[in-house]
Scaffold this motif. Structure first.
Motif, PDB file in Angstrom:
ATOM      1  N   GLU A 145      -7.001  51.353  -8.672  1.00  0.00           N
ATOM      2  CA  GLU A 145      -7.590  51.262  -7.332  1.00  0.00           C
ATOM      3  C   GLU A 145      -6.824  50.201  -6.545  1.00  0.00           C
ATOM      4  N   TYR A 146      -6.674  50.435  -5.253  1.00  0.00           N
ATOM      5  CA  TYR A 146      -5.809  49.557  -4.462  1.00  0.00           C
ATOM      6  C   TYR A 146      -6.334  49.421  -3.038  1.00  0.00           C
ATOM      7  N   VAL A 147      -5.813  48.418  -2.359  1.00  0.00           N
ATOM      8  CA  VAL A 147      -6.151  48.129  -0.969  1.00  0.00           C
ATOM      9  C   VAL A 147      -4.868  48.054  -0.160  1.00  0.00           C
ATOM     10  N   ASP A 148      -4.889  48.656   1.003  1.00  0.00           N
ATOM     11  CA  ASP A 148      -3.791  48.550   1.963  1.00  0.00           C
ATOM     12  C   ASP A 148      -3.897  47.167   2.614  1.00  0.00           C
ATOM     13  N   VAL A 149      -2.961  46.290   2.297  1.00  0.00           N
ATOM     14  CA  VAL A 149      -3.044  44.905   2.751  1.00  0.00           C
ATOM     15  C   VAL A 149      -2.982  44.807   4.268  1.00  0.00           C
ATOM     16  N   ALA A 150      -2.109  45.563   4.902  1.00  0.00           N
ATOM     17  CA  ALA A 150      -1.968  45.477   6.355  1.00  0.00           C
ATOM     18  C   ALA A 150      -3.253  45.878   7.068  1.00  0.00           C
ATOM     19  N   ALA A 151      -3.997  46.812   6.489  1.00  0.00           N
ATOM     20  CA  ALA A 151      -5.221  47.283   7.136  1.00  0.00           C
ATOM     21  C   ALA A 151      -6.346  46.260   7.046  1.00  0.00           C
ATOM     22  N   MET A 152      -6.254  45.290   6.141  1.00  0.00           N
ATOM     23  CA  MET A 152      -7.322  44.299   6.017  1.00  0.00           C
ATOM     24  C   MET A 152      -7.507  43.526   7.315  1.00  0.00           C
ATOM     25  N   GLU A 153      -6.413  43.106   7.913  1.00  0.00           N
ATOM     26  CA  GLU A 153      -6.477  42.344   9.161  1.00  0.00           C
ATOM     27  C   GLU A 153      -7.078  43.199  10.275  1.00  0.00           C
ATOM     28  N   GLU A 154      -6.641  44.448  10.373  1.00  0.00           N
ATOM     29  CA  GLU A 154      -7.123  45.317  11.445  1.00  0.00           C
ATOM     30  C   GLU A 154      -8.618  45.581  11.306  1.00  0.00           C
ATOM     31  N   ARG A 155      -9.079  45.895  10.093  1.00  0.00           N
ATOM     32  CA  ARG A 155     -10.498  46.196   9.895  1.00  0.00           C
ATOM     33  C   ARG A 155     -11.360  44.944  10.057  1.00  0.00           C
ATOM     34  N   CYS A 156     -10.825  43.788   9.680  1.00  0.00           N
ATOM     35  CA  CYS A 156     -11.526  42.534   9.905  1.00  0.00           C
ATOM     36  C   CYS A 156     -11.763  42.332  11.407  1.00  0.00           C
ATOM     37  N   GLY A 157     -10.744  42.559  12.198  1.00  0.00           N
ATOM     38  CA  GLY A 157     -10.874  42.425  13.639  1.00  0.00           C
ATOM     39  C   GLY A 157     -11.830  43.432  14.242  1.00  0.00           C
ATOM     40  N   LEU A 158     -11.817  44.648  13.706  1.00  0.00           N
ATOM     41  CA  LEU A 158     -12.722  45.688  14.198  1.00  0.00           C
ATOM     42  C   LEU A 158     -14.177  45.291  13.969  1.00  0.00           C
ATOM     43  N   VAL A 159     -14.477  44.782  12.780  1.00  0.00           N
ATOM     44  CA  VAL A 159     -15.854  44.372  12.472  1.00  0.00           C
ATOM     45  C   VAL A 159     -16.276  43.223  13.375  1.00  0.00           C
ATOM     46  N   ALA A 160     -15.389  42.240  13.570  1.00  0.00           N
ATOM     47  CA  ALA A 160     -15.723  41.106  14.431  1.00  0.00           C
ATOM     48  C   ALA A 160     -16.027  41.573  15.848  1.00  0.00           C
ATOM     49  N   ALA A 161     -15.188  42.452  16.372  1.00  0.00           N
ATOM     50  CA  ALA A 161     -15.391  42.938  17.738  1.00  0.00           C
ATOM     51  C   ALA A 161     -16.667  43.758  17.857  1.00  0.00           C
ATOM     52  N   LEU A 162     -16.965  44.552  16.843  1.00  0.00           N
ATOM     53  CA  LEU A 162     -18.175  45.366  16.875  1.00  0.00           C
ATOM     54  C   LEU A 162     -19.420  44.483  16.822  1.00  0.00           C
ATOM     55  N   VAL A 163     -19.405  43.451  15.986  1.00  0.00           N
ATOM     56  CA  VAL A 163     -20.552  42.547  15.918  1.00  0.00           C
ATOM     57  C   VAL A 163     -20.770  41.848  17.251  1.00  0.00           C
ATOM     58  N   GLU A 164     -19.692  41.345  17.856  1.00  0.00           N
ATOM     59  CA  GLU A 164     -19.803  40.714  19.174  1.00  0.00           C
ATOM     60  C   GLU A 164     -20.415  41.679  20.185  1.00  0.00           C
ATOM     61  N   ASP A 165     -19.957  42.909  20.149  1.00  0.00           N
ATOM     62  CA  ASP A 165     -20.443  43.906  21.104  1.00  0.00           C
ATOM     63  C   ASP A 165     -21.924  44.197  20.886  1.00  0.00           C
ATOM     64  N   LEU A 166     -22.333  44.273  19.627  1.00  0.00           N
ATOM     65  CA  LEU A 166     -23.730  44.558  19.324  1.00  0.00           C
ATOM     66  C   LEU A 166     -24.646  43.396  19.707  1.00  0.00           C
ATOM     67  N   LEU A 167     -24.163  42.174  19.565  1.00  0.00           N
ATOM     68  CA  LEU A 167     -24.990  41.014  19.872  1.00  0.00           C
ATOM     69  C   LEU A 167     -25.105  40.735  21.355  1.00  0.00           C
ATOM     70  N   ASP A 168     -24.193  41.273  22.122  1.00  0.00           N
ATOM     71  CA  ASP A 168     -24.112  40.898  23.541  1.00  0.00           C
ATOM     72  C   ASP A 168     -24.283  42.126  24.414  1.00  0.00           C
ATOM     73  N   SER A 169     -25.458  42.324  24.938  1.00  0.00           N
ATOM     74  CA  SER A 169     -25.723  43.526  25.737  1.00  0.00           C
ATOM     75  C   SER A 169     -25.008  43.512  27.068  1.00  0.00           C
ATOM     76  N   SER A 170     -24.563  42.338  27.523  1.00  0.00           N
ATOM     77  CA  SER A 170     -23.903  42.267  28.822  1.00  0.00           C
ATOM     78  C   SER A 170     -22.400  42.392  28.714  1.00  0.00           C
ATOM     79  N   SER A 171     -21.896  42.473  27.482  1.00  0.00           N
ATOM     80  CA  SER A 171     -20.447  42.482  27.317  1.00  0.00           C
ATOM     81  C   SER A 171     -19.885  43.870  27.486  1.00  0.00           C
ATOM     82  N   THR A 172     -18.587  43.931  27.656  1.00  0.00           N
ATOM     83  CA  THR A 172     -17.851  45.190  27.635  1.00  0.00           C
ATOM     84  C   THR A 172     -16.894  45.127  26.466  1.00  0.00           C
TER      85      THR A 172
END
Length: 385
Positions: free
Chosen positions: A333-360
């Motif tokens: 079993e393996y992990v694509d190392v380059a994708a770790m950074e991208e998915r980390c950023g995606l989760v952070a952005a999604l959490v920010e968006d969910l917490l902030d109803s006034s954001s875009t």
């Protein structure tokens, strides 16, 4: 992130070993203290300890994952953690220690963690027998749950089948197979009748599979079997199908004189239906677009996760936000190392968006990427989409 991943993988944590899982809790807690500046809460449950963080007075977004793996102690000796050609490999690296690392690093990118809860369980691979109550307690007041389980070849998991395991036991009566078999009641023959009836419950067109798996019967080659047992694996896409199967299983009756039948459901995980994920999937698509990512894909999978339990509580759930890689539960079993950074950023952005109803999504893209000149957005509830 790779150093953190190595640390977690090298603390082996098979689900069957609570002490080993506790050692991994301690390792993850230390990593969390380094990254977040605060220790997690140790949550005892049965013979287990789970790990939780809750930020702010009223968490509304839950990030969830697990620390246990399917790999026995000692696997590292023959298959050590390594990184080569853009891939990290090692026992449990894909399912799902890379997802745990991505989760914790995503939290470091948030403008504020108020409103976020994190739960890392230690018996998910067993069906979360002790974690289920902890999940239900943690989910109180939660409006959206993000599951950092591995992706399906990069796709997010918007639908997971429910899982039910049944034990079907037949009790008969022993007798000498050559001298007086008529005095016996053959449990193996009765079980054969039941297995055929059970297998006929499957409806593949509806996504329902019913598979008899482990079967054993008898005590000796010259004795009418007094006992027979079959285990049955059931997978369903909808709660209605799960209910249909459960009703049919409990309605089974013996067909052979002198035998008795007992049906026990040993595991019951409700399905994660797409309706629980569709709004969040639409939302994350917009976030990904603003981050400049390629369009995200979605997938329906047969295995369950803790996201299934959350969906059954009425929480909106998005699963498969963890590692991109492959060969889950298989050596290599393996992990694509380059994708770790991208998915980390995606989760952070999604959490920010969910917490902030006034954001875009555009503002949140700036927030996660490290721009700190943006004024803090007004607090608000989760926007409805």
């Amino acid at each position: 992130m790779i150093d953190a991943l190595r640390t977690l993988v090298e603390v082996e944590s098979p689900s069957s070993d609570p002490a080993a899982c506790l050692a991994c809790v301690e390792s993850a807690d230390a990593l969390g203290r380094d990254l977040l500046g605060v220790a997690g809460e140790r949550v005892p449950a049965g013979d287990r300890v789970h790990l939780r963080w809750r930020f702010g007075a009223r968490p509304r977004v839950l990030l969830i994952g697990h620390l246990d793996t399917v790999w026995p102690l000692g696997t590292l000796a023959s298959w050590p953690f390594s990184v080569a050609d853009g891939r990290a490999t090692g026992p449990g690296v894909f399912d799902m220690k890379a997802g745990v690392v991505q989760l914790l690093f995503a939290l470091t990118r948030l403008e504020s963690r108020d409103g976020v809860a994190v739960l890392l369980t230690t018996d998910e691979e067993l069906g979360s027998p002790t974690a289920r109550e902890v999940i239900e307690e943690t989910a109180a007041g939660i409006e959206a749950a993000l599951v950092l389980e591995p992706s399906a070849a990069g796709a997010l998991k918007t639908e997971r089948k429910g899982v039910a395991l049944y034990r079907v036991s037949v009790t008969g009566r022993a007798a000498h197979a050559g001298l007086e078999p008529e005095k016996g009641a053959n449990a193996a023959v009765e079980l054969a009748h039941q297995v055929l009836e059970i297998a006929a419950l499957a409806q593949p067109d509806a996504g329902t599979t019913v598979t008899p798996t482990l079967i054993n019967a008898g005590t000796a080659v010259n004795t009418v079997p007094p006992l027979a047992v079959a285990h049955v694996d059931v997978r369903t896409r909808t709660a209605a199908e799960a209910s249909r199967i459960d009703t049919a299983m409990t309605a089974l009756r013996p067909a052979t004189d002198g035998t008795a039948l007992e049906v026990e459901r040993t595991i019951g995980v409700p399905p994660l239906e797409r309706r629980a994920s569709e709004k969040l999937f639409s939302r994350v698509q917009h976030v990904a677009e603003e981050l400049g990512m390629a369009p995200l894909r979605e997938a329906s999978v047969g295995g369950g996760s803790d996201g299934n339990y959350l969906a059954a509580l009425g929480v909106e759930v998005l699963d498969g936000l963890g590692a991109v890689g492959g060969n889950a539960h298989a050596e290599g079993e393996y992990v694509d190392v380059a994708a770790m950074e991208e998915r980390c950023g995606l989760v952070a952005a999604l959490v920010e968006d969910l917490l902030d109803s006034s954001s875009t999504p555009t503002r949140q893209a700036a927030i996660w990427s490290g721009t700190r000149s943006i004024e803090e957005a007004d607090a608000g509830g989760l926007p409805q989409q």
